[in-house]
Enzyme design. Structure first.
Site, PDB file in Angstrom:
ATOM      1  N   LYS A  22       0.829  -1.215   0.000  1.00 50.22           N
ATOM      2  CA  LYS A  22       0.000   0.000   0.000  1.00 50.22           C
ATOM      3  C   LYS A  22       0.858   1.258   0.000  1.00 50.22           C
ATOM      4  O   LYS A  22       0.670   2.156  -0.813  1.00 50.22           O
ATOM      5  CB  LYS A  22      -0.905   0.008   1.232  1.00 50.22           C
ATOM      6  CG  LYS A  22      -1.543   1.351   1.527  1.00 50.22           C
ATOM      7  CD  LYS A  22      -2.248   1.357   2.861  1.00 50.22           C
ATOM      8  CE  LYS A  22      -2.709   2.734   3.258  1.00 50.22           C
ATOM      9  NZ  LYS A  22      -1.662   3.574   3.856  1.00 50.22           N
ATOM     10  N   ASN A  23       1.803   1.325   0.936  1.00 50.36           N
ATOM     11  CA  ASN A  23       2.523   2.585   1.089  1.00 50.36           C
ATOM     12  C   ASN A  23       3.517   2.846  -0.041  1.00 50.36           C
ATOM     13  O   ASN A  23       3.974   3.978  -0.211  1.00 50.36           O
ATOM     14  CB  ASN A  23       3.202   2.668   2.466  1.00 50.36           C
ATOM     15  CG  ASN A  23       2.159   2.902   3.560  1.00 50.36           C
ATOM     16  OD1 ASN A  23       0.997   3.212   3.278  1.00 50.36           O
ATOM     17  ND2 ASN A  23       2.567   2.731   4.810  1.00 50.36           N
ATOM     18  N   ARG A  93      -4.316  10.004   3.381  1.00 49.91           N
ATOM     19  CA  ARG A  93      -3.108  10.658   3.846  1.00 49.91           C
ATOM     20  C   ARG A  93      -2.161  10.931   2.669  1.00 49.91           C
ATOM     21  O   ARG A  93      -1.533  11.973   2.567  1.00 49.91           O
ATOM     22  CB  ARG A  93      -2.436   9.708   4.854  1.00 49.91           C
ATOM     23  CG  ARG A  93      -1.111  10.179   5.394  1.00 49.91           C
ATOM     24  CD  ARG A  93      -1.304  11.257   6.422  1.00 49.91           C
ATOM     25  NE  ARG A  93      -0.036  11.810   6.863  1.00 49.91           N
ATOM     26  CZ  ARG A  93       0.102  13.061   7.287  1.00 49.91           C
ATOM     27  NH1 ARG A  93      -0.925  13.870   7.329  1.00 49.91           N
ATOM     28  NH2 ARG A  93       1.260  13.507   7.685  1.00 49.91           N
ATOM     29  N   GLN A 126       8.058  19.150   7.183  1.00 54.84           N
ATOM     30  CA  GLN A 126       9.317  18.679   6.582  1.00 54.84           C
ATOM     31  C   GLN A 126       9.187  18.545   5.063  1.00 54.84           C
ATOM     32  O   GLN A 126      10.150  18.756   4.333  1.00 54.84           O
ATOM     33  CB  GLN A 126       9.746  17.337   7.189  1.00 54.84           C
ATOM     34  CG  GLN A 126       9.973  17.399   8.687  1.00 54.84           C
ATOM     35  CD  GLN A 126      11.029  18.432   9.071  1.00 54.84           C
ATOM     36  OE1 GLN A 126      12.159  18.391   8.605  1.00 54.84           O
ATOM     37  NE2 GLN A 126      10.635  19.371   9.929  1.00 54.84           N
ATOM     38  N   ASP A 307       3.380   0.717  12.151  1.00 63.19           N
ATOM     39  CA  ASP A 307       2.149   0.200  11.539  1.00 63.19           C
ATOM     40  C   ASP A 307       1.860  -1.248  11.931  1.00 63.19           C
ATOM     41  O   ASP A 307       0.851  -1.808  11.501  1.00 63.19           O
ATOM     42  CB  ASP A 307       2.218   0.339  10.010  1.00 63.19           C
ATOM     43  CG  ASP A 307       1.998   1.778   9.563  1.00 63.19           C
ATOM     44  OD1 ASP A 307       1.770   2.642  10.426  1.00 63.19           O
ATOM     45  OD2 ASP A 307       2.062   2.029   8.343  1.00 63.19           O
TER      46      ASP A 307
HETATM   47  C1  UD1 Z   1       3.854   6.904   6.620  1.00 62.20           C
HETATM   48  C2  UD1 Z   1       2.828   5.822   6.452  1.00 62.20           C
HETATM   49  C3  UD1 Z   1       2.229   5.461   7.804  1.00 62.20           C
HETATM   50  C4  UD1 Z   1       3.320   5.099   8.796  1.00 62.20           C
HETATM   51  C5  UD1 Z   1       4.398   6.179   8.842  1.00 62.20           C
HETATM   52  C6  UD1 Z   1       5.610   5.781   9.679  1.00 62.20           C
HETATM   53  C7  UD1 Z   1       1.934   6.318   4.253  1.00 62.20           C
HETATM   54  C8  UD1 Z   1       0.792   6.819   3.447  1.00 62.20           C
HETATM   55  N1  UD1 Z   1       1.771   6.320   5.577  1.00 62.20           N
HETATM   56  O1  UD1 Z   1       3.175   8.041   7.123  1.00 62.20           O
HETATM   57  O2  UD1 Z   1       1.362   4.368   7.618  1.00 62.20           O
HETATM   58  O3  UD1 Z   1       2.765   4.981  10.076  1.00 62.20           O
HETATM   59  O4  UD1 Z   1       4.873   6.460   7.517  1.00 62.20           O
HETATM   60  O5  UD1 Z   1       6.158   4.591   9.208  1.00 62.20           O
HETATM   61  O6  UD1 Z   1       2.957   5.920   3.723  1.00 62.20           O
HETATM   62  N2  UD1 Z   1       6.454  14.456  10.981  1.00 62.20           N
HETATM   63  C9  UD1 Z   1       6.592  15.800  11.226  1.00 62.20           C
HETATM   64  N3  UD1 Z   1       6.633  16.651  10.144  1.00 62.20           N
HETATM   65  C10 UD1 Z   1       6.547  16.197   8.863  1.00 62.20           C
HETATM   66  C11 UD1 Z   1       6.404  14.826   8.637  1.00 62.20           C
HETATM   67  C12 UD1 Z   1       6.351  13.966   9.718  1.00 62.20           C
HETATM   68  O7  UD1 Z   1       6.667  16.241  12.363  1.00 62.20           O
HETATM   69  O8  UD1 Z   1       6.594  17.034   7.936  1.00 62.20           O
HETATM   70  C13 UD1 Z   1       6.430  13.510  12.128  1.00 62.20           C
HETATM   71  C14 UD1 Z   1       5.068  12.822  12.255  1.00 62.20           C
HETATM   72  O9  UD1 Z   1       4.173  13.600  13.036  1.00 62.20           O
HETATM   73  C15 UD1 Z   1       5.453  11.503  12.915  1.00 62.20           C
HETATM   74  C16 UD1 Z   1       6.852  11.215  12.329  1.00 62.20           C
HETATM   75  O10 UD1 Z   1       7.334  12.450  11.850  1.00 62.20           O
HETATM   76  O11 UD1 Z   1       5.566  11.679  14.310  1.00 62.20           O
HETATM   77  C17 UD1 Z   1       6.888  10.201  11.209  1.00 62.20           C
HETATM   78  O12 UD1 Z   1       5.956  10.558  10.202  1.00 62.20           O
HETATM   79  P1  UD1 Z   1       6.109  10.086   8.694  1.00 62.20           P
HETATM   80  O13 UD1 Z   1       7.196   9.060   8.581  1.00 62.20           O
HETATM   81  O14 UD1 Z   1       6.203  11.302   7.836  1.00 62.20           O
HETATM   82  O15 UD1 Z   1       4.718   9.404   8.411  1.00 62.20           O
HETATM   83  P2  UD1 Z   1       3.879   9.433   7.087  1.00 62.20           P
HETATM   84  O16 UD1 Z   1       4.809   9.470   5.924  1.00 62.20           O
HETATM   85  O17 UD1 Z   1       2.816  10.466   7.152  1.00 62.20           O
END
Ligand code: UD1
Length: 430
Positions: A22-23, A93, A126, A307
């Site tokens: 999926k991701n 998302r 980010q 996850d």
């Molecule tokens: C993706 C996955 C999700 C998984 C996560 C971590 C998809 C669609 N979703 O989510 O299922 O749980 O990776 O493996 O692929 N953060 C910030 N600022 C940002 C981006 C992230 O503060 O700009 C923080 C988030 O709040 C979180 C952490 O960084 O605490 C990790 O987030 P991130 O790895 O970006 O998750 P997603 O890519 O949204």
């Protein structure tokens, strides 16, 4: 509105075929927007998040054709850039990948902020930091993300991520593929789907080095052409079925996996007394004895995946002894705990830590799938529980698991889909 009805207590036997990740799919499909030509993508999971992204691509003028159940051909040669439809983008998302892809292709993007699972604050600062480093102006106005670069083409930039973010790493890769010059992402995430996105883009003519390490270098190219690609198997779907066997007992061959991607999950299950035998592209999972307690901390890859946290919690509820679970990625990922308590689980949560006192046996109850992975955990708990479990909110589960009911029925689970009239109104109100 549908629910799942599970009569628990039956061990699982047989084999399960894992679908495409999926991701990876939710980034690779928007990546097609960067390509001038037709790309054929295989091993695409049949899940509702994918259906939504394909619908968005069609809205943008892409020619999307299903070749068979798991293969699509996408031709974005004649797309027209326009604002991404609000109602579609808000449901997932991964709609944030449309910002990187459209900005990279056209130099501007207008996309609603992402929806998807509620795991606490889900900022995208980010991602934005990366686009800005490549010369874009990004602002949130009237409830929409507006991104634009003067002159229509991004230029390479240096980005140090303040935290390891999967989404930011992939989004910056998307934006940088067609930028002028070299982009460097430091403190990049290393998940298998990051490597998969890089492989996809490289196979279409991009120049991305270092994916899978914490420094990724993207040398922008003038254009990308069409081609063929097959998406990697889903690490989390495989891990979920491994956890289901751990919880319900039995012996299941989980096919079409990359066992290396499962190492972090396998290691924990083995500690818990589950046998896991790695084969070339399958793992054989067997549980005959009791589940042992353990401690788990979620971390970015190659650590234990966040996850898989709710699914492993379901197993630990059944263990002998007390386990400590620490969530190292999201701020609020224990919303499902109350649902487990209805099934007799004993869990105390304090911030990012959950202390799970194994109770040996759960009992069936009426529970709610509050998000995608929590929903999968409810299914696992239901399979292991004594009696009947009824799960509502299953649309969350169907965002990320292809044919979960069929796959589990095929290995002997007593699970079926039931339609409850009026449910929709109740859930929306709640
Ligand atoms: C993706 C996955 C999700 C998984 C996560 C971590 C998809 C669609 N979703 O989510 O299922 O749980 O990776 O493996 O692929 N953060 C910030 N600022 C940002 C981006 C992230 O503060 O700009 C923080 C988030 O709040 C979180 C952490 O960084 O605490 C990790 O987030 P991130 O790895 O970006 O998750 P997603 O890519 O949204």
């Amino acid at each position: 509105m549908t629910r799942y009805l599970i009569h628990g207590g039956r061990p699982l036997h047989g084999s399960i075929e894992i679908s495409g990740a999926k991701n990876a799919a939710v980034a690779i499909l928007p990546a097609a927007l960067l390509i001038n030509g037709k790309c054929r993508i295989e091993n695409v999971p049949q899940i509702s998040d994918v259906t939504l992204i394909l619908q968005i691509l069609r809205e943008l003028g892409a020619d999307v054709r299903a070749v068979n159940k798991t293969t699509v051909e996408i031709d974005c040669s004649h797309i027209h850039n326009k604002p991404v439809p609000y109602e579609l983008a808000r449901k997932i998302r991964a709609s944030y990948y449309l910002v990187g892809a459209l900005l990279g292709r056209f130099g501007w993007a207008q996309v609603p902020p992402p929806g998807g699972c509620n795991l606490g604050g889900r900022p995208i600062d980010q991602h934005i930091k990366g686009f800005v480093a490549m010369g874009a102006d990004v602002e949130v106005r009237n409830g929409l993300i507006h991104a634009r670069v003067e002159g229509g083409r991004l230029r390479g930039g240096q980005v140090y991520l303040d935290m390891v973010s999967v989404g930011a790493t992939m989004n910056i890769m998307l934006a940088a593929a067609l930028a002028k010059g070299m982009t460097v992402i430091e403190n990049a995430a290393k998940e298998p789907h990051i490597v998969d996105l890089a492989n996809f883009l490289n196979s279409m003519g991009a120049n991305i080095m270092g994916a899978g390490t914490d420094v990724i270098k993207i040398r922008g190219v003038e254009s990308l052409q069409g081609g063929f690609y097959s998406i990697i198997p889903d690490q989390i779907e495989a891990g979920t079925y491994m956890a289901a066997v751990a919880a319900a007992g039995g012996e299941v061959l989980i096919k079409n996996v990359i066992p290396k991607h499962l190492d972090c999950i396998t290691a924990k299950l083995v500690e818990m007394g589950v046998d896991v035998e790695e084969l070339d592209d399958a793992v054989l999972v067997r549980r005959t004895g009791p589940i042992r307690r353990t401690n788990v901390k979620t971390m970015p890859y190659p650590g234990f995946p966040t996850d898989m946290q709710p699914q492993i919690a379901a197993c630990l509820c059944l263990a002998k002894g007390t386990s400590v679970l620490t969530e190292g990625v999201w701020e609020n990922r224990y919303r499902y705990v109350d649902e487990f308590r209805r099934m007799g689980a004993r869990i105390q949560v304090d911030g990012k830590v959950a202390v799970i006192e194994g109770v040996g046996m759960l009992t069936g109850a009426q529970v709610h799938a509050c998000d995608l992975r929590a929903g999968a955990a409810m299914v696992i708990a239901g399979l292991a529980a004594q009696g009947d479990t009824e799960i509502d909110g299953v649309y969350h589960i169907e965002r990320g698991y292809e044919s979960i009911v069929e796959k589990l029925s095929n290995v002997g689970a007593d699970i079926r889909i039931v339609y409850i009239p009026g449910d929709e109104a109740r859930i929306q109100a709640g």
